[in-house]
Motif scaffolding. Structure first.
Motif, mmCIF file in Angstrom:
data_model
loop_
_atom_site.group_PDB
_atom_site.id
_atom_site.type_symbol
_atom_site.label_atom_id
_atom_site.label_comp_id
_atom_site.label_asym_id
_atom_site.label_seq_id
_atom_site.Cartn_x
_atom_site.Cartn_y
_atom_site.Cartn_z
ATOM 1 N N GLU A 25 31.403 6.820 19.182
ATOM 2 C CA GLU A 25 32.813 6.887 19.573
ATOM 3 C C GLU A 25 33.732 6.968 18.354
ATOM 4 O OE1 GLU A 25 33.210 3.440 22.094
ATOM 5 O OE2 GLU A 25 32.288 4.490 23.772
ATOM 6 N N THR A 26 33.470 7.968 17.503
ATOM 7 C CA THR A 26 34.247 8.150 16.273
ATOM 8 C C THR A 26 35.273 9.266 16.461
ATOM 9 O OG1 THR A 26 32.795 9.834 15.347
ATOM 10 C CG2 THR A 26 32.221 7.528 14.905
ATOM 11 N N GLU A 27 36.077 9.454 15.426
ATOM 12 C CA GLU A 27 37.000 10.582 15.402
ATOM 13 C C GLU A 27 36.206 11.864 15.187
ATOM 14 O OE1 GLU A 27 39.947 9.915 12.421
ATOM 15 O OE2 GLU A 27 40.527 7.982 13.251
ATOM 16 N N GLU A 28 36.891 12.993 15.336
ATOM 17 C CA GLU A 28 36.243 14.280 15.109
ATOM 18 C C GLU A 28 35.727 14.363 13.679
ATOM 19 O OE1 GLU A 28 35.698 16.949 17.236
ATOM 20 O OE2 GLU A 28 36.312 15.505 18.758
ATOM 21 N N PRO A 29 34.527 14.900 13.489
ATOM 22 C CA PRO A 29 33.991 15.038 12.126
ATOM 23 C C PRO A 29 34.718 16.140 11.361
ATOM 24 C CG PRO A 29 32.517 16.046 13.712
ATOM 25 C CD PRO A 29 33.603 15.377 14.500
ATOM 26 N N GLU A 30 34.682 16.022 10.034
ATOM 27 C CA GLU A 30 35.186 17.089 9.161
ATOM 28 C C GLU A 30 34.040 18.081 8.987
ATOM 29 O OE1 GLU A 30 36.675 15.516 5.476
ATOM 30 O OE2 GLU A 30 37.527 13.780 6.507
ATOM 31 N N ILE A 31 34.285 19.343 9.322
ATOM 32 C CA ILE A 31 33.219 20.353 9.282
ATOM 33 C C ILE A 31 33.640 21.555 8.441
ATOM 34 C CG2 ILE A 31 31.815 21.945 10.635
ATOM 35 C CD1 ILE A 31 32.086 20.023 12.995
ATOM 36 N N LEU A 32 32.760 21.963 7.529
ATOM 37 C CA LEU A 32 32.931 23.174 6.733
ATOM 38 C C LEU A 32 31.736 24.069 7.044
ATOM 39 C CD1 LEU A 32 34.412 24.619 4.309
ATOM 40 C CD2 LEU A 32 32.702 23.515 2.857
ATOM 41 N N THR A 33 31.997 25.265 7.562
ATOM 42 C CA THR A 33 30.904 26.192 7.855
ATOM 43 C C THR A 33 30.681 27.123 6.670
ATOM 44 O OG1 THR A 33 32.299 27.912 8.817
ATOM 45 C CG2 THR A 33 31.503 26.173 10.314
ATOM 46 N N PHE A 34 29.573 27.828 6.683
ATOM 47 C CA PHE A 34 29.306 28.807 5.623
ATOM 48 C C PHE A 34 30.368 29.909 5.632
ATOM 49 C CE2 PHE A 34 25.189 26.735 5.857
ATOM 50 C CZ PHE A 34 24.803 26.689 4.531
ATOM 51 N N ALA A 35 30.958 30.201 6.794
ATOM 52 C CA ALA A 35 32.002 31.222 6.886
ATOM 53 C C ALA A 35 33.303 30.765 6.232
ATOM 54 C CB ALA A 35 32.261 31.570 8.351
ATOM 55 N N ASP A 36 33.493 29.464 6.075
ATOM 56 C CA ASP A 36 34.715 28.930 5.478
ATOM 57 C C ASP A 36 34.752 29.082 3.961
ATOM 58 O OD1 ASP A 36 35.683 28.066 7.966
ATOM 59 O OD2 ASP A 36 34.640 26.143 7.789
ATOM 60 N N VAL A 37 33.627 29.386 3.364
ATOM 61 C CA VAL A 37 33.535 29.510 1.903
ATOM 62 C C VAL A 37 33.887 30.946 1.506
ATOM 63 C CG1 VAL A 37 31.947 29.349 -0.049
ATOM 64 C CG2 VAL A 37 31.763 27.743 1.845
ATOM 65 N N PRO A 38 34.648 31.138 0.430
ATOM 66 C CA PRO A 38 34.983 32.505 0.006
ATOM 67 C C PRO A 38 33.739 33.367 -0.185
ATOM 68 C CG PRO A 38 36.249 30.906 -1.249
ATOM 69 C CD PRO A 38 35.232 30.130 -0.439
ATOM 70 N N TYR A 39 33.852 34.622 0.175
ATOM 71 C CA TYR A 39 32.746 35.567 0.092
ATOM 72 C C TYR A 39 32.280 35.738 -1.344
ATOM 73 C CZ TYR A 39 30.112 39.906 0.356
ATOM 74 O OH TYR A 39 29.129 40.852 0.268
ATOM 75 N N ASN A 40 30.965 35.748 -1.521
ATOM 76 C CA ASN A 40 30.357 35.970 -2.829
ATOM 77 C C ASN A 40 29.251 37.003 -2.644
ATOM 78 O OD1 ASN A 40 28.860 35.947 -5.166
ATOM 79 N ND2 ASN A 40 28.744 33.723 -5.333
ATOM 80 N N PRO A 41 29.411 38.213 -3.182
ATOM 81 C CA PRO A 41 28.402 39.258 -2.974
ATOM 82 C C PRO A 41 27.027 38.893 -3.534
ATOM 83 C CG PRO A 41 30.008 39.935 -4.617
ATOM 84 C CD PRO A 41 30.502 38.659 -4.024
ATOM 85 N N ASP A 42 26.971 37.992 -4.510
ATOM 86 C CA ASP A 42 25.683 37.577 -5.068
ATOM 87 C C ASP A 42 24.969 36.571 -4.177
ATOM 88 O OD1 ASP A 42 26.054 39.181 -7.310
ATOM 89 O OD2 ASP A 42 27.131 37.586 -8.382
ATOM 90 N N ASN A 43 25.705 36.013 -3.224
ATOM 91 C CA ASN A 43 25.129 34.991 -2.344
ATOM 92 C C ASN A 43 25.687 35.186 -0.937
ATOM 93 O OD1 ASN A 43 23.578 32.826 -1.672
ATOM 94 N ND2 ASN A 43 25.043 31.299 -2.351
ATOM 95 N N ALA A 44 25.571 36.406 -0.417
ATOM 96 C CA ALA A 44 26.116 36.728 0.904
ATOM 97 C C ALA A 44 25.363 35.971 1.996
ATOM 98 C CB ALA A 44 26.025 38.224 1.144
#
Length: 78
Positions: A25-44
């Protein structure tokens, strides 16, 4: 001593976060998805992987639990 458990999942991290949020019964978690990270062509990131959880934090009774989905192709032991 401060302990911060970091739990890794094989694509089911979001469901685990929802489960623990409901159980404790906690608050909403803080979530960062892979899509939230700036695009990097070396690590798409592939299409499906973009929706996976790169990092999340859920506070349970004063303790931060950290969560992530294992990166595609990374070794994962169940």
């Amino acid at each position: 001593m401060l302990i911060r458990p970091y739990l890794y999942f094989n694509g089911s991290c979001r469901e685990a976060l929802e489960f623990y949020r409901d159980v404790f019964e906690t608050e909403e978690p803080e979530i960062l998805t892979f899509a939230d990270v700036p695009y990097n062509p070396d690590n798409a990131v592939s299409g499906e992987m973009r929706h996976y959880v790169m990092h999340a934090k859920l506070n349970v009774r004063g303790t931060d639990l950290l969560f992530s989905d294992a990166y595609a192709g990374a070794a994962f032991v169940e």
